[in-house]
Design a protein around this motif. Structure first.
Motif, PDB file in Angstrom:
ATOM      1  N   GLY A 228      36.088  52.055  50.386  1.00 24.26           N
ATOM      2  CA  GLY A 228      37.111  51.667  52.427  1.00 24.26           C
ATOM      3  C   GLY A 228      37.288  50.371  52.146  1.00 24.26           C
ATOM      4  N   VAL A 229      37.266  49.646  51.685  1.00 29.90           N
ATOM      5  CA  VAL A 229      36.890  48.129  51.536  1.00 29.90           C
ATOM      6  C   VAL A 229      38.589  47.424  50.956  1.00 29.90           C
ATOM      7  N   PRO A 230      39.654  47.344  52.228  1.00 33.08           N
ATOM      8  CA  PRO A 230      40.718  45.915  51.777  1.00 33.08           C
ATOM      9  C   PRO A 230      40.493  45.455  50.891  1.00 33.08           C
ATOM     10  N   CYS A 231      42.004  45.065  50.005  1.00 33.44           N
ATOM     11  CA  CYS A 231      41.525  44.869  49.068  1.00 33.44           C
ATOM     12  C   CYS A 231      43.117  44.593  48.282  1.00 33.44           C
ATOM     13  N   GLY A 232      43.201  42.471  47.476  1.00 31.51           N
ATOM     14  CA  GLY A 232      44.093  42.817  47.957  1.00 31.51           C
ATOM     15  C   GLY A 232      43.606  41.744  45.872  1.00 31.51           C
ATOM     16  N   VAL A 233      45.297  41.766  45.396  1.00 30.48           N
ATOM     17  CA  VAL A 233      45.593  41.133  44.152  1.00 30.48           C
ATOM     18  C   VAL A 233      46.369  39.619  44.658  1.00 30.48           C
ATOM     19  N   SER A 234      45.523  38.518  43.895  1.00 31.48           N
ATOM     20  CA  SER A 234      46.307  37.420  43.774  1.00 31.48           C
ATOM     21  C   SER A 234      46.509  37.322  41.665  1.00 31.48           C
ATOM     22  N   LEU A 235      48.330  36.965  42.029  1.00 29.88           N
ATOM     23  CA  LEU A 235      48.998  37.133  40.425  1.00 29.88           C
ATOM     24  C   LEU A 235      48.706  35.325  40.681  1.00 29.88           C
ATOM     25  N   ALA A 236      47.608  34.545  41.045  1.00 32.25           N
ATOM     26  CA  ALA A 236      47.691  33.639  40.447  1.00 32.25           C
ATOM     27  C   ALA A 236      46.864  32.593  39.477  1.00 32.25           C
ATOM     28  N   PRO A 237      47.296  31.470  38.878  1.00 31.21           N
ATOM     29  CA  PRO A 237      49.128  31.072  38.818  1.00 31.21           C
ATOM     30  C   PRO A 237      49.427  31.245  37.798  1.00 31.21           C
ATOM     31  N   GLN A 238      50.849  31.364  38.049  1.00 28.96           N
ATOM     32  CA  GLN A 238      52.486  32.152  37.302  1.00 28.96           C
ATOM     33  C   GLN A 238      52.576  30.524  36.406  1.00 28.96           C
ATOM     34  N   ALA A 243      52.219  33.823  31.052  1.00 31.29           N
ATOM     35  CA  ALA A 243      51.118  34.718  32.016  1.00 31.29           C
ATOM     36  C   ALA A 243      53.086  34.982  33.076  1.00 31.29           C
ATOM     37  N   ASP A 244      53.485  35.855  31.879  1.00 25.14           N
ATOM     38  CA  ASP A 244      55.036  36.459  32.711  1.00 25.14           C
ATOM     39  C   ASP A 244      54.978  38.053  32.865  1.00 25.14           C
ATOM     40  N   ASP A 245      53.844  38.814  33.371  1.00 25.09           N
ATOM     41  CA  ASP A 245      54.082  40.009  33.241  1.00 25.09           C
ATOM     42  C   ASP A 245      54.075  40.367  35.033  1.00 25.09           C
ATOM     43  N   MET A 246      54.264  39.606  35.665  1.00 25.59           N
ATOM     44  CA  MET A 246      53.768  40.014  37.371  1.00 25.59           C
ATOM     45  C   MET A 246      53.993  41.046  37.673  1.00 25.59           C
ATOM     46  N   GLU A 247      55.372  42.198  37.060  1.00 28.95           N
ATOM     47  CA  GLU A 247      55.511  43.366  37.407  1.00 28.95           C
ATOM     48  C   GLU A 247      54.516  44.115  37.256  1.00 28.95           C
ATOM     49  N   GLN A 248      54.116  44.247  35.624  1.00 26.66           N
ATOM     50  CA  GLN A 248      53.482  44.619  35.365  1.00 26.66           C
ATOM     51  C   GLN A 248      51.733  44.675  36.079  1.00 26.66           C
ATOM     52  N   VAL A 249      51.708  43.810  36.527  1.00 25.63           N
ATOM     53  CA  VAL A 249      49.618  43.392  37.147  1.00 25.63           C
ATOM     54  C   VAL A 249      50.170  44.074  38.146  1.00 25.63           C
ATOM     55  N   LEU A 250      51.646  43.992  38.875  1.00 29.45           N
ATOM     56  CA  LEU A 250      51.463  44.212  40.790  1.00 29.45           C
ATOM     57  C   LEU A 250      51.047  46.028  40.281  1.00 29.45           C
ATOM     58  N   GLN A 251      51.937  46.974  39.892  1.00 29.30           N
ATOM     59  CA  GLN A 251      52.072  48.198  39.165  1.00 29.30           C
ATOM     60  C   GLN A 251      50.506  48.216  39.420  1.00 29.30           C
ATOM     61  N   ALA A 252      49.534  47.978  38.386  1.00 26.34           N
ATOM     62  CA  ALA A 252      48.209  48.511  37.736  1.00 26.34           C
ATOM     63  C   ALA A 252      47.844  48.131  38.693  1.00 26.34           C
ATOM     64  N   ALA A 253      48.158  46.934  39.700  1.00 32.05           N
ATOM     65  CA  ALA A 253      47.325  46.461  40.633  1.00 32.05           C
ATOM     66  C   ALA A 253      47.159  47.971  42.069  1.00 32.05           C
ATOM     67  N   TRP A 254      48.068  48.596  41.885  1.00 38.12           N
ATOM     68  CA  TRP A 254      48.981  48.860  42.587  1.00 38.12           C
ATOM     69  C   TRP A 254      48.184  50.075  42.113  1.00 38.12           C
ATOM     70  N   ASP A 255      47.971  50.775  41.455  1.00 40.07           N
ATOM     71  CA  ASP A 255      47.740  51.489  41.433  1.00 40.07           C
ATOM     72  C   ASP A 255      46.360  51.943  40.621  1.00 40.07           C
ATOM     73  N   ALA A 256      45.149  50.846  40.943  1.00 38.83           N
ATOM     74  CA  ALA A 256      44.236  50.826  41.518  1.00 38.83           C
ATOM     75  C   ALA A 256      43.614  50.640  42.717  1.00 38.83           C
ATOM     76  N   GLY A 257      44.429  50.361  43.731  1.00 40.33           N
ATOM     77  CA  GLY A 257      44.150  50.696  45.129  1.00 40.33           C
ATOM     78  C   GLY A 257      44.385  49.110  45.886  1.00 40.33           C
ATOM     79  N   ALA A 258      44.647  48.342  45.269  1.00 39.35           N
ATOM     80  CA  ALA A 258      45.594  47.383  45.669  1.00 39.35           C
ATOM     81  C   ALA A 258      46.679  47.225  46.473  1.00 39.35           C
TER      82      ALA A 258
END
Length: 359
Positions: A228-238, A243-258
């Protein structure tokens, strides 16, 4: 005359390969091959981590940068064992007469008694509570935290006083303190952001040699969300062409609960620029010129531009493309639709030493 400088080799478990001189040093030294090294000497032992204690005069730092979301920060450590080669905080070791290179990741400045200093500051009669961002310069859960527990001591004070905070980390060590963080999160007093630069484990091992692996950070996000902890993902740095997989990182982080996300582009102030160039030549020599050319495209032809208007996101076509990719991916997935609001009304000053609370 033959160049007899000793070749630079990567050091296992470290981000940098040299003790790069800081900008205030008058003398610079280079390793030199004098021809006397024998075959039986063996490889030198990797540099060990040294903890240097500091007596802090204050715990809370005031932040007046207009391009960040917080105006108060707290960092229990200076220097970071994670050894991330791109870390903009490396330059701060120069003010300590230490190298932003190996010294930054092997000589860790620990702030002795920082929890007591924080308690004193929260007790000031005119103190006004506002959210404190922990670990914004160096990771508050780097490996030495397992033994020193400075971050936990700080969170204990914040827990006692119902003071809101957020923290950002690359470490699964935060799970140790969920007994404090989770109850606070349920009262809108805590949030955690996990940095995932890339899902490529091989690249991450070179970029961030002592940080948790990408799959472990995703598991951390899942644990935080389940608690129940509000959590987010930082994609830093690009980093262009690495490190060119921004969309894949966002998808994986969303699936994990971010449910929140942000990014920054690569920042190379002062000594970080030559350190990063050296790292590129050691690990990705075929791409080195291409990467740096694109970095300079985002910085008006320079390695770095500290202008508040552009330092986080850059400028130019590639920066605009990154912004479009991020906006479209986050909108498609549903990130950042609800802002995490911290409750400052619950704050109560800490009790005097040796005195408990009635309620």
């Amino acid at each position: 005359m033959t160049d007899r400088r000793a070749p630079v080799e990567p050091i296992k478990g470290r981000g940098t390969a040299t003790r790069h001189p800081h900008r205030f040093e008058r003398d610079q030294r280079e390793a030199f091959d004098d021809g006397w090294e024998g075959e039986d000497t063996g490889a030198p032992a990797p540099p060990a981590t040294e903890v240097i204690w500091e007596e802090p005069r204050s715990a809370i730092g005031e932040v007046d940068s207009p391009d960040v979301y917080f105006d108060r920060s707290l960092n229990p450590y200076r220097g970071c064992e994670h050894g991330c080669i791109y870390c903009y905080a490396r330059t701060t070791h120069s003010y300590l007469n230490l190298s932003p290179g190996l010294d930054f990741e092997t000589k860790i400045i620990a702030k002795r008694g920082i929890a007591q200093v924080l308690r004193r500051e929260l007790s000031w009669p005119k103190y006004e509570p506002r959210m404190i961002a922990i670990g914004t310069a160096t990771d508050c859960y780097q490996p030495v935290e397992r033994e020193l527990a400075l971050t936990r001591s700080v969170i204990e004070v914040l827990h006692e006083t119902d003071h809101p905070f957020s923290l950002v980390t690359k470490s699964s060590g935060v799970e140790r303190d969920l007994d404090l963080i989770a109850p606070m999160a349920r009262r809108k007093l805590a949030a955690v952001y996990v940095t995932i630069t890339t899902l490529d484990a091989g690249l991450a091992r070179k970029l961030e040699p002592r940080a948790a692996a990408p799959h472990r950070r995703l598991r951390l996000l899942r644990t935080l969300a389940e608690q129940g902890v509000p959590c987010g993902v930082s994609l830093a740095p690009q980093i262009p062409f690495l490190a060119d997989d921004m969309e894949q990182v966002l998808q994986a982080a969303w699936d994990a609960g971010a449910r929140s996300a942000f990014y920054h582009v690569l920042r190379l102030p002062w000594e970080v620029a030559p350190l990063f160039r050296q790292w590129l030549e050691l690990h990705y020599p075929q791409r080195a010129q291409r990467v740096m050319a694109r970095v300079q495209d985002m910085r008006g032809g320079k390695d770095y531009d500290a202008d508040f208007a552009t330092r986080m996101k850059g400028s130019g076509p590639w920066a605009d493309l990154l912004a479009q990719r991020f906006r479209r991916a986050t909108q498609r997935l549903g990130f950042n639709r609800q802002r995490v609001e911290m409750d400052t009304t619950l704050f109560r000053p800490p009790s005097p030493p040796g005195q408990g609370r009635l309620f």
